[in-house]
Write an enzyme that holds these catalytic residues in place. Structure first.
Site, PDB file in Angstrom:
ATOM      1  N   ARG A 166       1.072  -0.916  -0.149  1.00  0.00           N
ATOM      2  CA  ARG A 166      -0.146  -0.480   0.106  1.00  0.00           C
ATOM      3  C   ARG A 166       0.658   1.044  -0.173  1.00  0.00           C
ATOM      4  O   ARG A 166       0.776   2.199   0.331  1.00  0.00           O
ATOM      5  CB  ARG A 166      -1.465  -0.317   1.276  1.00  0.00           C
ATOM      6  CG  ARG A 166      -2.063  -1.119   0.897  1.00  0.00           C
ATOM      7  CD  ARG A 166      -3.085  -0.984   0.291  1.00  0.00           C
ATOM      8  NE  ARG A 166      -3.439  -2.350   0.538  1.00  0.00           N
ATOM      9  CZ  ARG A 166      -3.970  -3.085  -0.165  1.00  0.00           C
ATOM     10  NH1 ARG A 166      -2.707  -4.063  -1.219  1.00  0.00           N
ATOM     11  NH2 ARG A 166      -4.450  -4.602   0.334  1.00  0.00           N
ATOM     12  N   SER A 240     -10.723  -0.217   3.563  1.00  0.00           N
ATOM     13  CA  SER A 240      -9.858  -0.464   4.937  1.00  0.00           C
ATOM     14  C   SER A 240      -9.534   0.750   4.983  1.00  0.00           C
ATOM     15  O   SER A 240      -8.647   1.303   4.731  1.00  0.00           O
ATOM     16  CB  SER A 240      -8.760  -1.405   4.747  1.00  0.00           C
ATOM     17  OG  SER A 240      -9.588  -2.794   4.036  1.00  0.00           O
ATOM     18  N   GLU A 336      -4.511   3.810   5.650  1.00  0.00           N
ATOM     19  CA  GLU A 336      -4.654   3.811   4.040  1.00  0.00           C
ATOM     20  C   GLU A 336      -4.709   4.770   2.939  1.00  0.00           C
ATOM     21  O   GLU A 336      -4.248   5.307   2.504  1.00  0.00           O
ATOM     22  CB  GLU A 336      -5.349   2.004   3.872  1.00  0.00           C
ATOM     23  CG  GLU A 336      -5.093   2.088   2.381  1.00  0.00           C
ATOM     24  CD  GLU A 336      -5.199   0.140   2.530  1.00  0.00           C
ATOM     25  OE1 GLU A 336      -5.271   0.236   2.773  1.00  0.00           O
ATOM     26  OE2 GLU A 336      -5.852   0.614   1.520  1.00  0.00           O
TER      27      GLU A 336
HETATM   28  C1  LIG Z   1     -15.492   0.175  -0.505  1.00  0.00           C
HETATM   29  C2  LIG Z   1     -13.921  -0.205  -1.465  1.00  0.00           C
HETATM   30  C3  LIG Z   1     -13.108  -1.307  -0.781  1.00  0.00           C
HETATM   31  C4  LIG Z   1     -10.778  -1.264  -1.208  1.00  0.00           C
HETATM   32  N1  LIG Z   1     -10.726  -2.234  -1.747  1.00  0.00           N
HETATM   33  C5  LIG Z   1      -9.482  -2.605  -2.116  1.00  0.00           C
HETATM   34  C6  LIG Z   1      -8.411  -2.827  -2.269  1.00  0.00           C
HETATM   35  O1  LIG Z   1      -9.236  -4.186  -2.057  1.00  0.00           O
HETATM   36  N2  LIG Z   1      -7.350  -2.546  -2.151  1.00  0.00           N
HETATM   37  C7  LIG Z   1      -6.693  -1.264  -2.506  1.00  0.00           C
HETATM   38  O2  LIG Z   1      -5.177  -1.353  -2.562  1.00  0.00           O
HETATM   39  N3  LIG Z   1      -7.718  -0.316  -2.592  1.00  0.00           N
HETATM   40  C8  LIG Z   1      -9.015  -1.475  -2.167  1.00  0.00           C
HETATM   41  N4  LIG Z   1      -9.790   0.289  -1.878  1.00  0.00           N
HETATM   42  C9  LIG Z   1      -9.558   1.573  -2.221  1.00  0.00           C
HETATM   43  C10 LIG Z   1      -8.997   2.409  -3.349  1.00  0.00           C
HETATM   44  O3  LIG Z   1      -9.950   1.533  -3.968  1.00  0.00           O
HETATM   45  C11 LIG Z   1      -7.822   2.672  -4.023  1.00  0.00           C
HETATM   46  O4  LIG Z   1      -7.036   2.733  -3.285  1.00  0.00           O
HETATM   47  C12 LIG Z   1      -8.622   3.092  -5.009  1.00  0.00           C
HETATM   48  O5  LIG Z   1      -6.389   2.771  -5.963  1.00  0.00           O
HETATM   49  C13 LIG Z   1      -8.468   4.868  -4.869  1.00  0.00           C
HETATM   50  O6  LIG Z   1      -8.824   5.638  -6.504  1.00  0.00           O
HETATM   51  P1  LIG Z   1      -9.744   6.575  -7.017  1.00  0.00           P
HETATM   52  O7  LIG Z   1      -9.471   6.681  -8.481  1.00  0.00           O
HETATM   53  O8  LIG Z   1     -10.377   6.710  -6.298  1.00  0.00           O
HETATM   54  O9  LIG Z   1      -8.569   7.585  -6.086  1.00  0.00           O
HETATM   55  P2  LIG Z   1      -8.305   8.892  -4.804  1.00  0.00           P
HETATM   56  O10 LIG Z   1      -9.440   8.310  -3.962  1.00  0.00           O
HETATM   57  O11 LIG Z   1      -9.084   9.946  -5.978  1.00  0.00           O
HETATM   58  O12 LIG Z   1      -6.997   8.781  -4.883  1.00  0.00           O
HETATM   59  C14 LIG Z   1      -6.271   8.373  -3.559  1.00  0.00           C
HETATM   60  C15 LIG Z   1      -4.812   8.935  -3.687  1.00  0.00           C
HETATM   61  O13 LIG Z   1      -4.073   8.781  -4.892  1.00  0.00           O
HETATM   62  C16 LIG Z   1      -4.347   9.814  -5.398  1.00  0.00           C
HETATM   63  N5  LIG Z   1      -4.622  10.113  -6.993  1.00  0.00           N
HETATM   64  C17 LIG Z   1      -5.658   9.699  -7.652  1.00  0.00           C
HETATM   65  N6  LIG Z   1      -5.374   9.853  -8.408  1.00  0.00           N
HETATM   66  C18 LIG Z   1      -4.068  10.351  -8.906  1.00  0.00           C
HETATM   67  C19 LIG Z   1      -3.289  10.646 -10.521  1.00  0.00           C
HETATM   68  N7  LIG Z   1      -3.952  10.339 -11.320  1.00  0.00           N
HETATM   69  N8  LIG Z   1      -2.255  11.284 -10.144  1.00  0.00           N
HETATM   70  C20 LIG Z   1      -1.471  11.464  -8.826  1.00  0.00           C
HETATM   71  N9  LIG Z   1      -2.428  10.831  -8.046  1.00  0.00           N
HETATM   72  C21 LIG Z   1      -3.095  10.045  -8.004  1.00  0.00           C
HETATM   73  C22 LIG Z   1      -4.416  11.759  -4.599  1.00  0.00           C
HETATM   74  O14 LIG Z   1      -4.293  12.155  -4.674  1.00  0.00           O
HETATM   75  C23 LIG Z   1      -4.308  10.309  -3.310  1.00  0.00           C
HETATM   76  O15 LIG Z   1      -3.609  10.234  -2.855  1.00  0.00           O
HETATM   77  C24 LIG Z   1     -11.163  -0.041  -1.758  1.00  0.00           C
HETATM   78  C25 LIG Z   1     -12.137   1.341  -1.774  1.00  0.00           C
HETATM   79  C26 LIG Z   1     -13.691   0.840  -1.393  1.00  0.00           C
HETATM   80  C27 LIG Z   1     -14.280   2.134  -1.421  1.00  0.00           C
END
Ligand SMILES: Cc1cc2nc3c(=O)[nH]c(=O)nc-3n(C[C@H](O)[C@H](O)[C@H](O)COP(=O)(O)OP(=O)(O)OC[C@H]3O[C@@H](n4cnc5c(N)ncnc54)[C@H](O)[C@@H]3O)c2cc1C
Length: 342
Positions: A166, A240, A336
């Protein structure tokens, strides 16, 4: 489509906790040209920046007094085969779960263990998304970033991204300064199922069949996730909230003696990863409610917005969890989820 730069924008539609907060400035970028245009705009070029994807891994604990850039660059392009893999370049704004499903359905296996992880492709390397025995690191070839300091694009190899549990160089170093515009995935040409994760193994066994296909793994992972995790569209959450903490050998030895049923996994170098959910449950922190927030009944690690709560209320619960786990076990839980505006 022209770039629209907006002032004082509600972030409620842009985070899966569904909490309200405001960004002083907000822009949704769809191309590198949009980024260049933003970079040249004197109103925002020197402000603090927050890069956002789908907002499924952030908690807005307050307003963001800077520029939120939603990196919505589209596109999926097959770059052709390398020696042992097919390379696929995916725009940062591509939905991750839709991508995984499309690849499985069109016979291009490799990502099925990462099915149904919400969010966009551009965020996948930020915390090296992982689930059910696979991490992005095992399927990532490179990442294209646009650097705010230089206004230039750069290609980083998977090794240069420093992916860990992570974790990545993007989290540790100059967060907000490097915008992921696309990622290149390497899908193995000789695919082997990844079924070492015990819970997945059990689910596959219950479904019968000898050697599972990628579609079997995809279905099994989707079923497990739907059973275990709340849908953010119905109950605000970010998956998480805490990472599984990692401790050294002596602390582990002391803990396992006091708590023989503690969930843990040995790591290389004599370290141990502890099950954060187990630590929370042992503190009676599963399925609790504090006002409008709580922890999910089915999985303690998931903090939930039960009813129009603020990000600050979620943060207060997170702090209570950290404090209780620390005082019972002497173990610090690290979020996380990215916490903004605290
Ligand atoms: C129900 C649920 C289940 C989940 N299960 C998992 C799992 O099993 N495993 C897991 O690893 N994660 C899990 N996650 C967390 C999440 O899905 C991941 O971290 C995902 O990659 C976040 O994507 P996002 O586009 O929503 O990012 P955001 O929430 O928009 O951003 C997350 C981080 O990435 C940065 N960021 C986003 N896009 C960019 C970009 N283009 N360039 C630079 N920085 C950027 C942001 O600044 C922030 O720090 C879960 C979340 C939920 C709600």
């Amino acid at each position: 489509m022209p770039l629209i730069l907006q002032q004082r924008v509600s972030l409620k539609p842009f985070n899966s906790f569904g909490v309200d907060a405001h960004a002083a400035w907000f822009a949704r970028v769809q191309s590198v040209a949009d980024l260049e245009q933003l970079h040249a705009d004197a109103r925002v070029r020197d402000l603090p920046r927050l890069i956002l994807g789908a907002g499924t891994n952030v908690l807005f604990a307050g307003d963001f007094e800077g520029l939120v850039i939603q990196a919505a660059l589209p596109g999926i392009e097959e770059l052709g085969p390398s020696e042992d893999a097919t390379l696929l370049r995916v725009g940062a704004g591509q939905s991750w779960p839709a991508l995984v499903e499309q690849l499985v359905r069109t016979g291009r296996p490799g990502l099925e263990n990462l099915a149904l992880i919400p969010g966009w492709a551009g965020a996948a390397p930020i915390q090296n998304i992982g689930a059910y025995g696979l991490e992005l690191a095992e399927r990532l070839h490179s990442v294209s970033v646009w650097e705010c300091a230089t206004g230039q694009s750069r290609e980083l190899s998977c090794e240069q991204c420093g992916l860990g549990y992570r974790d990545s160089v993007f989290k540790r170093d100059r967060a907000g300064e490097r915008i992921v515009v696309a990622i290149t995935l390497r899908l193995p040409r000789r695919w082997e199922p990844v079924t070492k994760y015990a819970e997945l193994e059990r689910e596959l066994a219950a479904r019968g069949g000898a050697r599972p296909s990628a579609a079997d793994i995809f279905e099994a992972v989707c079923a497990l996730r739907r059973r275990k995790l709340p849908d953010p569209a119905r109950l605000g959450n970010a998956g998480s909230f805490f990472k599984n903490p990692i401790v050294g050998r002596s602390q582990y030895a002391e803990l396992i003696e006091r708590f023989p049923s503690m969930v843990s996994y040995p790591l290389a170098g004599g370290r141990f990863k502890l099950g954060a959910a187990w630590l929370m449950e042992a503190c009676q922190l599963r399925g609790v409610t504090r006002g409008r927030v709580g922890t999910y009944e089915g999985q303690a690690l998931v903090l939930v917005n039960r009813n129009a709560a603020s990000g600050r209320e979620v943060l207060e619960l997170a702090r209570e969890v950290q404090q209780r786990v620390l005082s019972k076990f002497g173990v610090a839980l690290e979020p996380e989820v990215r916490i903004v505006g605290a």
